[in-house]
Design a protein around this motif. Structure first.
Motif, PDB file in Angstrom:
ATOM      1  N   LEU A  32       0.680  -1.301  -0.044  1.00  0.00           N
ATOM      2  CA  LEU A  32      -0.053  -0.102  -0.120  1.00  0.00           C
ATOM      3  C   LEU A  32       0.645   1.337   0.061  1.00  0.00           C
ATOM      4  N   ALA A  33       1.836   1.215   0.967  1.00  0.00           N
ATOM      5  CA  ALA A  33       2.838   2.493   0.745  1.00  0.00           C
ATOM      6  C   ALA A  33       3.362   2.915  -0.485  1.00  0.00           C
ATOM      7  N   HIS A  34       3.641   1.861  -1.397  1.00  0.00           N
ATOM      8  CA  HIS A  34       4.254   1.740  -2.473  1.00  0.00           C
ATOM      9  C   HIS A  34       3.285   2.736  -3.550  1.00  0.00           C
ATOM     10  N   LEU A  35       2.271   2.916  -3.271  1.00  0.00           N
ATOM     11  CA  LEU A  35       1.142   3.431  -3.906  1.00  0.00           C
ATOM     12  C   LEU A  35       1.036   5.029  -3.904  1.00  0.00           C
ATOM     13  N   HIS A  36       1.907   5.498  -2.995  1.00  0.00           N
ATOM     14  CA  HIS A  36       1.625   7.109  -2.946  1.00  0.00           C
ATOM     15  C   HIS A  36       2.975   7.458  -2.492  1.00  0.00           C
ATOM     16  N   PRO A  37       3.526   8.552  -3.317  1.00  0.00           N
ATOM     17  CA  PRO A  37       5.130   8.957  -2.819  1.00  0.00           C
ATOM     18  C   PRO A  37       5.414   9.412  -1.346  1.00  0.00           C
ATOM     19  N   ARG A  38       4.205   9.773  -1.062  1.00  0.00           N
ATOM     20  CA  ARG A  38       4.514  10.387   0.673  1.00  0.00           C
ATOM     21  C   ARG A  38       3.955   9.482   1.728  1.00  0.00           C
ATOM     22  N   ALA A  39       3.585   8.151   1.354  1.00  0.00           N
ATOM     23  CA  ALA A  39       3.201   7.400   2.117  1.00  0.00           C
ATOM     24  C   ALA A  39       4.318   6.462   2.700  1.00  0.00           C
ATOM     25  N   ARG A  40       4.303   6.332   4.145  1.00  0.00           N
ATOM     26  CA  ARG A  40       5.304   5.519   4.791  1.00  0.00           C
ATOM     27  C   ARG A  40       4.677   4.470   5.603  1.00  0.00           C
ATOM     28  N   ALA A  41       5.199   3.287   5.379  1.00  0.00           N
ATOM     29  CA  ALA A  41       5.221   2.107   5.974  1.00  0.00           C
ATOM     30  C   ALA A  41       6.153   1.783   7.208  1.00  0.00           C
ATOM     31  N   LEU A  42       5.534   1.787   8.503  1.00  0.00           N
ATOM     32  CA  LEU A  42       6.503   1.795   9.569  1.00  0.00           C
ATOM     33  C   LEU A  42       6.097   0.898  10.549  1.00  0.00           C
ATOM     34  N   LEU A  43       7.096  -0.149  10.784  1.00  0.00           N
ATOM     35  CA  LEU A  43       6.696  -1.110  11.940  1.00  0.00           C
ATOM     36  C   LEU A  43       6.334  -0.500  13.224  1.00  0.00           C
ATOM     37  N   HIS A  44       5.544  -1.284  13.909  1.00  0.00           N
ATOM     38  CA  HIS A  44       5.216  -0.993  15.140  1.00  0.00           C
ATOM     39  C   HIS A  44       4.929  -1.713  16.236  1.00  0.00           C
TER      40      HIS A  44
END
Length: 393
Positions: A134-146
Protein backbone atom coordinates in the motif's frame (compact mmCIF):
# COMPACT_ATOMS: atom_id res chain seq x y z
CA UNK A 1 -24.09 -5.06 2.03
CA UNK A 2 -24.91 -8.77 1.69
CA UNK A 3 -22.56 -10.87 3.84
CA UNK A 4 -21.49 -13.15 1.00
CA UNK A 5 -20.48 -10.16 -1.15
CA UNK A 6 -18.36 -8.66 1.63
CA UNK A 7 -16.82 -11.91 2.88
CA UNK A 8 -15.67 -12.87 -0.62
CA UNK A 9 -12.72 -10.50 0.04
CA UNK A 10 -12.03 -11.73 3.59
CA UNK A 11 -9.39 -14.40 4.13
CA UNK A 12 -8.92 -16.79 7.07
CA UNK A 13 -6.51 -14.41 8.84
CA UNK A 14 -8.73 -11.35 8.48
CA UNK A 15 -11.53 -12.16 10.92
CA UNK A 16 -11.79 -8.62 12.29
CA UNK A 17 -12.87 -7.36 8.89
CA UNK A 18 -15.47 -10.09 8.38
CA UNK A 19 -19.06 -8.99 7.83
CA UNK A 20 -20.36 -10.31 11.16
CA UNK A 21 -17.59 -8.74 13.23
CA UNK A 22 -17.83 -5.37 11.49
CA UNK A 23 -21.61 -5.39 11.83
CA UNK A 24 -21.29 -6.10 15.56
CA UNK A 25 -18.83 -3.22 15.96
CA UNK A 26 -21.21 -0.95 14.05
CA UNK A 27 -24.17 -1.88 16.25
CA UNK A 28 -22.16 -1.33 19.46
CA UNK A 29 -20.26 1.84 18.54
CA UNK A 30 -22.19 3.46 15.70
CA UNK A 31 -21.63 3.41 11.95
CA UNK A 32 -18.49 4.65 10.24
CA UNK A 33 -18.05 5.27 6.49
CA UNK A 34 -16.64 2.44 4.41
CA UNK A 35 -14.96 3.09 1.08
CA UNK A 36 -15.72 0.50 -1.61
CA UNK A 37 -14.49 -0.08 -5.16
CA UNK A 38 -16.59 -1.79 -7.83
CA UNK A 39 -15.96 -3.36 -11.20
CA UNK A 40 -19.43 -3.36 -12.69
CA UNK A 41 -21.64 -5.25 -10.23
CA UNK A 42 -18.69 -6.87 -8.44
CA UNK A 43 -17.12 -5.35 -5.34
CA UNK A 44 -13.37 -5.52 -5.85
CA UNK A 45 -12.09 -3.63 -2.82
CA UNK A 46 -13.16 -2.11 0.49
CA UNK A 47 -11.60 0.02 3.21
CA UNK A 48 -13.37 0.64 6.55
CA UNK A 49 -12.73 3.94 8.33
CA UNK A 50 -13.22 5.18 11.89
CA UNK A 51 -12.44 8.40 13.80
CA UNK A 52 -9.84 6.93 16.18
CA UNK A 53 -9.70 7.31 19.96
CA UNK A 54 -8.84 10.97 20.15
CA UNK A 55 -5.58 11.72 21.89
CA UNK A 56 -5.96 9.05 24.57
CA UNK A 57 -2.86 6.93 25.22
CA UNK A 58 -2.92 3.24 24.39
CA UNK A 59 -2.82 0.93 21.42
CA UNK A 60 -4.07 3.60 19.01
CA UNK A 61 -1.82 6.51 19.89
CA UNK A 62 0.56 7.67 17.18
CA UNK A 63 3.04 9.26 19.66
CA UNK A 64 3.28 5.93 21.47
CA UNK A 65 3.65 3.99 18.23
CA UNK A 66 6.32 6.28 16.83
CA UNK A 67 7.99 8.34 19.58
CA UNK A 68 10.91 9.15 17.25
CA UNK A 69 8.74 11.04 14.77
CA UNK A 70 6.78 14.24 15.09
CA UNK A 71 3.46 12.97 13.78
CA UNK A 72 0.38 15.14 14.21
CA UNK A 73 -2.02 14.44 17.05
CA UNK A 74 -3.94 11.15 16.59
CA UNK A 75 -7.30 12.93 16.80
CA UNK A 76 -6.50 14.81 13.59
CA UNK A 77 -6.11 11.64 11.51
CA UNK A 78 -8.71 9.50 9.79
CA UNK A 79 -8.07 5.93 10.91
CA UNK A 80 -8.46 3.08 8.43
CA UNK A 81 -9.25 -0.58 9.05
CA UNK A 82 -11.68 -1.96 11.60
CA UNK A 83 -12.35 0.07 14.74
CA UNK A 84 -9.92 -0.98 17.50
CA UNK A 85 -8.63 -3.92 15.46
CA UNK A 86 -5.07 -5.05 16.19
CA UNK A 87 -4.83 -6.94 12.91
CA UNK A 88 -5.87 -5.76 9.44
CA UNK A 89 -5.35 -7.02 5.91
CA UNK A 90 -6.11 -5.28 2.62
CA UNK A 91 -9.53 -6.22 1.29
CA UNK A 92 -8.93 -6.35 -2.45
CA UNK A 93 -9.09 -8.78 -5.32
CA UNK A 94 -5.96 -10.35 -6.73
CA UNK A 95 -4.95 -9.96 -10.34
CA UNK A 96 -4.29 -7.26 -12.90
CA UNK A 97 -6.58 -4.60 -11.41
CA UNK A 98 -5.41 -4.94 -7.78
CA UNK A 99 -2.86 -2.13 -7.88
CA UNK A 100 -5.30 0.34 -9.40
CA UNK A 101 -8.06 -0.62 -6.97
CA UNK A 102 -5.77 -0.12 -3.96
CA UNK A 103 -4.53 3.19 -5.35
CA UNK A 104 -8.09 4.47 -5.72
CA UNK A 105 -9.01 3.35 -2.20
CA UNK A 106 -5.96 5.06 -0.70
CA UNK A 107 -6.50 8.30 -2.62
CA UNK A 108 -10.20 8.16 -1.78
CA UNK A 109 -9.41 7.83 1.92
CA UNK A 110 -7.00 10.78 1.75
CA UNK A 111 -9.60 12.89 -0.06
CA UNK A 112 -12.16 12.02 2.63
CA UNK A 113 -9.71 13.07 5.35
CA UNK A 114 -9.04 16.39 3.61
CA UNK A 115 -12.77 17.07 3.25
CA UNK A 116 -13.16 16.52 6.99
CA UNK A 117 -10.24 18.85 7.75
CA UNK A 118 -8.02 16.06 9.05
CA UNK A 119 -4.25 15.90 8.97
CA UNK A 120 -4.12 12.68 6.96
CA UNK A 121 -4.84 8.95 7.16
CA UNK A 122 -3.28 6.08 9.10
CA UNK A 123 -3.90 2.35 8.71
CA UNK A 124 -2.36 0.61 11.78
CA UNK A 125 -1.76 -3.05 12.66
CA UNK A 126 -1.56 -3.95 8.99
CA UNK A 127 -0.01 -7.21 7.82
CA UNK A 128 3.55 -6.35 6.84
CA UNK A 129 3.45 -7.35 3.17
CA UNK A 130 0.18 -5.47 2.73
CA UNK A 131 1.68 -2.37 4.35
CA UNK A 132 4.62 -2.33 1.94
CA UNK A 133 2.29 -2.86 -1.00
CA UNK A 134 0.00 0.00 0.00
CA UNK A 135 2.76 2.47 0.88
CA UNK A 136 4.31 2.06 -2.58
CA UNK A 137 1.17 3.52 -4.15
CA UNK A 138 1.74 7.08 -2.91
CA UNK A 139 5.08 8.92 -2.88
CA UNK A 140 4.47 10.44 0.58
CA UNK A 141 3.10 7.31 2.27
CA UNK A 142 5.37 5.55 4.74
CA UNK A 143 5.16 1.97 6.04
CA UNK A 144 6.44 1.91 9.64
CA UNK A 145 6.77 -1.19 11.81
CA UNK A 146 5.20 -0.77 15.22
CA UNK A 147 4.08 -4.12 16.67
CA UNK A 148 4.04 -7.90 16.24
CA UNK A 149 1.17 -10.39 15.98
CA UNK A 150 1.58 -13.66 17.89
CA UNK A 151 0.17 -16.93 16.60
CA UNK A 152 0.63 -20.63 17.24
CA UNK A 153 0.41 -23.29 14.55
CA UNK A 154 -1.59 -26.13 16.08
CA UNK A 155 -0.11 -29.63 15.92
CA UNK A 156 -2.56 -32.52 15.57
CA UNK A 157 -1.39 -33.95 18.88
CA UNK A 158 -2.07 -30.76 20.84
CA UNK A 159 0.11 -29.69 23.75
CA UNK A 160 1.98 -32.98 24.03
CA UNK A 161 3.15 -32.81 20.42
CA UNK A 162 4.10 -29.16 20.79
CA UNK A 163 6.09 -29.91 23.93
CA UNK A 164 7.92 -32.68 22.11
CA UNK A 165 9.14 -30.08 19.58
CA UNK A 166 10.23 -27.57 22.24
CA UNK A 167 13.70 -27.24 23.69
CA UNK A 168 14.47 -29.29 26.77
CA UNK A 169 14.45 -26.21 28.98
CA UNK A 170 11.13 -24.88 27.67
CA UNK A 171 9.56 -28.33 27.88
CA UNK A 172 10.48 -28.64 31.55
CA UNK A 173 9.07 -25.21 32.37
CA UNK A 174 5.80 -25.78 30.54
CA UNK A 175 5.26 -29.13 32.22
CA UNK A 176 5.89 -27.49 35.59
CA UNK A 177 3.22 -24.88 34.78
CA UNK A 178 0.70 -27.55 33.86
CA UNK A 179 1.36 -29.49 37.07
CA UNK A 180 1.01 -26.30 39.12
CA UNK A 181 -2.50 -25.77 37.77
CA UNK A 182 -3.62 -29.07 39.24
CA UNK A 183 -2.06 -28.30 42.62
CA UNK A 184 -3.89 -24.97 42.77
CA UNK A 185 -7.22 -26.61 42.04
CA UNK A 186 -7.64 -25.02 38.59
CA UNK A 187 -9.96 -26.77 36.16
CA UNK A 188 -10.91 -25.58 32.67
CA UNK A 189 -14.25 -25.77 30.87
CA UNK A 190 -15.35 -24.55 27.45
CA UNK A 191 -18.83 -23.05 27.19
CA UNK A 192 -20.83 -21.40 24.39
CA UNK A 193 -21.65 -17.79 25.23
CA UNK A 194 -25.32 -18.22 26.07
CA UNK A 195 -27.07 -15.81 28.44
CA UNK A 196 -25.42 -17.07 31.65
CA UNK A 197 -21.89 -17.55 30.32
CA UNK A 198 -22.07 -14.28 28.37
CA UNK A 199 -22.83 -12.27 31.51
CA UNK A 200 -20.10 -14.00 33.50
CA UNK A 201 -17.58 -13.40 30.73
CA UNK A 202 -18.54 -9.71 30.57
CA UNK A 203 -17.99 -9.36 34.32
CA UNK A 204 -14.52 -10.90 34.19
CA UNK A 205 -13.38 -9.09 31.04
CA UNK A 206 -14.51 -5.74 32.46
CA UNK A 207 -12.31 -6.20 35.53
CA UNK A 208 -9.30 -6.94 33.35
CA UNK A 209 -9.94 -3.90 31.13
CA UNK A 210 -10.30 -1.62 34.15
CA UNK A 211 -7.08 -2.98 35.66
CA UNK A 212 -5.22 -1.82 32.54
CA UNK A 213 -6.69 1.64 32.28
CA UNK A 214 -10.18 1.40 30.77
CA UNK A 215 -12.85 3.54 32.39
CA UNK A 216 -15.77 1.65 30.81
CA UNK A 217 -17.95 -0.45 33.11
CA UNK A 218 -19.60 -3.79 32.52
CA UNK A 219 -22.37 -2.15 30.50
CA UNK A 220 -19.81 -1.58 27.74
CA UNK A 221 -19.03 -5.31 27.47
CA UNK A 222 -22.71 -6.19 27.81
CA UNK A 223 -23.49 -3.86 24.92
CA UNK A 224 -20.68 -5.32 22.83
CA UNK A 225 -21.84 -8.89 23.37
CA UNK A 226 -25.45 -7.89 22.66
CA UNK A 227 -24.37 -6.32 19.38
CA UNK A 228 -22.37 -9.42 18.50
CA UNK A 229 -25.39 -11.56 19.21
CA UNK A 230 -27.49 -9.45 16.85
CA UNK A 231 -24.84 -9.55 14.11
CA UNK A 232 -24.45 -13.32 14.48
CA UNK A 233 -20.74 -13.30 15.33
CA UNK A 234 -21.42 -14.46 18.89
CA UNK A 235 -22.57 -17.77 17.39
CA UNK A 236 -18.89 -18.34 16.56
CA UNK A 237 -17.70 -17.49 20.07
CA UNK A 238 -16.76 -19.82 22.89
CA UNK A 239 -15.62 -19.04 26.42
CA UNK A 240 -12.71 -20.90 27.99
CA UNK A 241 -13.36 -20.57 31.74
CA UNK A 242 -10.86 -21.31 34.51
CA UNK A 243 -12.54 -22.53 37.68
CA UNK A 244 -10.85 -22.68 41.06
CA UNK A 245 -12.72 -25.13 43.26
CA UNK A 246 -15.79 -24.65 41.09
CA UNK A 247 -15.74 -20.84 41.08
CA UNK A 248 -15.18 -19.04 37.73
CA UNK A 249 -12.10 -16.86 38.11
CA UNK A 250 -10.90 -16.25 34.55
CA UNK A 251 -12.03 -16.47 30.94
CA UNK A 252 -10.66 -16.22 27.43
CA UNK A 253 -13.28 -15.49 24.78
CA UNK A 254 -12.37 -16.99 21.39
CA UNK A 255 -13.94 -16.75 17.93
CA UNK A 256 -13.82 -19.33 15.14
CA UNK A 257 -13.10 -18.19 11.59
CA UNK A 258 -12.26 -20.70 8.85
CA UNK A 259 -9.60 -22.95 10.41
CA UNK A 260 -8.37 -20.24 12.79
CA UNK A 261 -9.23 -19.67 16.44
CA UNK A 262 -8.95 -16.04 17.60
CA UNK A 263 -8.35 -15.28 21.27
CA UNK A 264 -9.95 -11.85 21.66
CA UNK A 265 -10.79 -11.07 25.31
CA UNK A 266 -9.24 -12.14 28.61
CA UNK A 267 -10.79 -11.51 32.01
CA UNK A 268 -10.01 -12.24 35.65
CA UNK A 269 -11.89 -11.79 38.94
CA UNK A 270 -9.44 -9.42 40.62
CA UNK A 271 -12.08 -8.47 43.21
CA UNK A 272 -12.05 -11.90 44.83
CA UNK A 273 -8.74 -13.56 43.96
CA UNK A 274 -5.09 -13.14 43.08
CA UNK A 275 -3.86 -14.59 39.77
CA UNK A 276 -1.92 -17.85 40.08
CA UNK A 277 -1.43 -19.20 36.60
CA UNK A 278 -4.94 -18.94 35.16
CA UNK A 279 -3.76 -16.90 32.17
CA UNK A 280 -1.36 -19.64 31.10
CA UNK A 281 -3.89 -22.39 31.79
CA UNK A 282 -6.36 -20.78 29.38
CA UNK A 283 -4.10 -19.29 26.74
CA UNK A 284 -1.62 -22.10 26.42
CA UNK A 285 -2.50 -25.64 27.46
CA UNK A 286 -6.28 -25.56 27.20
CA UNK A 287 -6.27 -23.41 24.07
CA UNK A 288 -3.92 -25.66 22.09
CA UNK A 289 -5.67 -28.88 23.09
CA UNK A 290 -9.10 -27.47 22.29
CA UNK A 291 -7.95 -26.15 18.92
CA UNK A 292 -6.37 -29.49 18.01
CA UNK A 293 -9.49 -31.43 19.03
CA UNK A 294 -11.73 -29.14 16.94
CA UNK A 295 -9.54 -29.20 13.84
CA UNK A 296 -8.23 -25.63 13.98
CA UNK A 297 -4.84 -25.15 12.36
CA UNK A 298 -3.79 -21.87 13.98
CA UNK A 299 -4.50 -19.84 17.11
CA UNK A 300 -4.13 -16.09 16.75
CA UNK A 301 -3.11 -14.50 20.06
CA UNK A 302 -2.84 -10.86 18.94
CA UNK A 303 -0.48 -8.24 20.42
CA UNK A 304 0.88 -7.61 23.94
CA UNK A 305 2.93 -9.94 26.17
CA UNK A 306 4.66 -11.32 23.08
CA UNK A 307 7.69 -12.54 25.00
CA UNK A 308 5.53 -14.71 27.25
CA UNK A 309 3.75 -16.10 24.20
CA UNK A 310 7.00 -16.86 22.38
CA UNK A 311 8.18 -18.89 25.36
CA UNK A 312 5.08 -21.02 24.84
CA UNK A 313 5.64 -21.66 21.16
CA UNK A 314 4.20 -18.58 19.45
CA UNK A 315 5.73 -17.06 16.34
CA UNK A 316 5.67 -13.34 15.66
CA UNK A 317 4.54 -11.67 12.43
CA UNK A 318 5.46 -8.01 11.79
CA UNK A 319 2.71 -5.39 11.91
CA UNK A 320 3.11 -1.97 10.32
CA UNK A 321 1.17 1.25 9.97
CA UNK A 322 0.83 3.13 6.72
CA UNK A 323 0.94 6.85 7.54
CA UNK A 324 0.00 9.39 4.87
CA UNK A 325 -0.32 13.08 5.88
CA UNK A 326 -2.51 15.40 3.83
CA UNK A 327 0.52 17.68 3.41
CA UNK A 328 4.20 16.90 3.63
CA UNK A 329 5.45 13.57 4.94
CA UNK A 330 5.64 11.88 8.31
CA UNK A 331 9.37 11.27 7.77
CA UNK A 332 11.83 10.76 4.96
CA UNK A 333 12.15 7.32 3.41
CA UNK A 334 15.66 7.09 4.82
CA UNK A 335 14.34 7.76 8.33
CA UNK A 336 11.60 5.15 7.81
CA UNK A 337 14.18 2.57 6.73
CA UNK A 338 16.31 3.31 9.77
CA UNK A 339 13.28 3.04 12.07
CA UNK A 340 12.25 -0.30 10.57
CA UNK A 341 15.79 -1.65 10.83
CA UNK A 342 15.95 -0.72 14.53
CA UNK A 343 12.52 -2.25 15.14
CA UNK A 344 13.48 -5.60 13.59
CA UNK A 345 16.69 -5.65 15.63
CA UNK A 346 14.70 -4.95 18.80
CA UNK A 347 12.30 -7.84 18.15
CA UNK A 348 15.15 -10.22 17.36
CA UNK A 349 16.85 -9.23 20.59
CA UNK A 350 13.59 -9.67 22.53
CA UNK A 351 13.23 -13.25 21.31
CA UNK A 352 16.83 -13.97 22.28
CA UNK A 353 17.49 -17.70 22.21
CA UNK A 354 14.35 -18.41 20.17
CA UNK A 355 15.27 -16.97 16.74
CA UNK A 356 12.65 -19.17 15.05
CA UNK A 357 9.97 -16.87 16.53
CA UNK A 358 11.06 -14.03 14.22
CA UNK A 359 10.93 -15.70 10.82
CA UNK A 360 11.92 -14.77 7.30
CA UNK A 361 9.01 -12.35 6.82
CA UNK A 362 10.96 -9.86 8.94
CA UNK A 363 13.95 -9.93 6.60
CA UNK A 364 12.48 -7.53 4.04
CA UNK A 365 12.26 -4.84 6.76
CA UNK A 366 15.87 -5.18 7.85
CA UNK A 367 17.44 -3.15 5.07
CA UNK A 368 20.34 -1.33 6.65
CA UNK A 369 20.21 2.45 6.33
CA UNK A 370 23.14 3.98 4.45
CA UNK A 371 26.22 4.58 6.55
CA UNK A 372 26.95 8.25 7.22
CA UNK A 373 29.90 9.58 5.23
CA UNK A 374 33.22 9.54 7.01
CA UNK A 375 34.49 12.95 8.13
CA UNK A 376 37.18 14.36 5.84
CA UNK A 377 40.71 13.66 6.91
CA UNK A 378 42.80 16.69 7.93
CA UNK A 379 45.38 17.66 5.32
CA UNK A 380 48.92 16.56 5.93
CA UNK A 381 51.33 19.35 6.90
CA UNK A 382 53.57 20.47 4.10
CA UNK A 383 57.33 20.37 4.45
CA UNK A 384 60.20 17.95 4.42
CA UNK A 385 59.24 14.47 5.53
CA UNK A 386 61.24 12.90 8.31
CA UNK A 387 62.78 9.60 7.36
CA UNK A 388 62.10 7.00 10.03
CA UNK A 389 64.57 4.21 10.70
CA UNK A 390 63.99 1.00 12.60
CA UNK A 391 66.67 -0.87 14.47
CA UNK A 392 66.39 -4.62 14.72
CA UNK A 393 68.10 -6.13 17.73
Amino acid sequence: MPPHVWDALVGPDNFYQSHRWLRGVELASGPSPILTAWDGNRMVGALPTWPGEGDAPGLFSLPEMFPDFRISRPSRYLWLGTRRSVYNELMCVRGAIRTEVLRQLLHGALATAEQEGRAGVVLPYLAADDARELAHLHPRARALLHDADANIDIPVGGVEEQLHRATRRDRARRRAELRAQDRRGITVTWLPLDAGAESEAARLVTQNRQRYGSSAGQEWMDRSFAAQEESGVLDRAVGCFALRYGRPLAVTVCYAHHDRLYARYYGFDYEHATPSGEYFALNYGALIDYAAACGFRRCRLAVSAQQLKVRRGARLSPLAAVVLPAEGEACTQEAADAHNHRTVSRWRELCGSRPWAVGTEWDAWETRPPEPPEPPRPPRPRGRRRRLSRTVG
